[in-house]
Design a protein around this motif. Structure first.
Motif, PDB file in Angstrom:
ATOM      1  N   UNK A 173      32.519 -42.723  10.529  1.00 53.24           N
ATOM      2  CA  UNK A 173      32.988 -43.564  11.624  1.00 53.24           C
ATOM      3  C   UNK A 173      32.027 -43.517  12.802  1.00 53.24           C
ATOM      4  N   UNK A 174      31.773 -44.635  13.432  1.00 57.18           N
ATOM      5  CA  UNK A 174      30.927 -44.624  14.617  1.00 57.18           C
ATOM      6  C   UNK A 174      31.649 -43.980  15.795  1.00 57.18           C
ATOM      7  N   UNK A 175      30.916 -43.451  16.724  1.00 51.64           N
ATOM      8  CA  UNK A 175      31.510 -42.822  17.915  1.00 51.64           C
ATOM      9  C   UNK A 175      32.450 -43.779  18.633  1.00 51.64           C
ATOM     10  N   UNK A 176      32.131 -45.070  18.590  1.00 54.02           N
ATOM     11  CA  UNK A 176      32.959 -46.059  19.299  1.00 54.02           C
ATOM     12  C   UNK A 176      34.350 -46.231  18.662  1.00 54.02           C
ATOM     13  N   UNK A 177      34.561 -45.669  17.474  1.00 56.76           N
ATOM     14  CA  UNK A 177      35.866 -45.785  16.810  1.00 56.76           C
ATOM     15  C   UNK A 177      36.905 -44.857  17.426  1.00 56.76           C
ATOM     16  N   UNK A 178      36.464 -43.853  18.185  1.00 58.41           N
ATOM     17  CA  UNK A 178      37.374 -42.865  18.744  1.00 58.41           C
ATOM     18  C   UNK A 178      37.817 -43.295  20.133  1.00 58.41           C
TER      19      UNK A 178
END
Length: 77
Positions: A69-74
């Protein structure tokens, strides 16, 4: 979700009144639904406190999927 609520309702009905003031419910990943958690919250009254834990063991496959998952998913709730 309805099955989980039905089982929970039957289980709670078996607890003697004097022991029902403080309840801890443990739920695994299969029960981790908004509906069940909202139901658990609604069980709180001035005479009864219901707390719960929800979780499951993270497997290697879970960790690998999470790592993709990309960091932006959190998000912070």
């Amino acid at each position: 979700m309805a099955d989980h609520i039905a089982v929970l309702t039957h289980a709670l009905a078996q607890i003697p009144g004097s022991s029902a003031a403080k309840i801890l419910v443990r739920v695994d990943g299969a029960g981790a639904t908004h509906g069940l958690l909202e139901h658990l919250e609604a069980l709180n009254t001035t005479r009864r406190t219901v707390r719960y834990t929800v979780g499951w063991k993270i497997t290697e496959a879970d960790e690998q999927a999470i790592a993709k998952l990309p960091e932006s998913a959190w998000e912070t709730p």
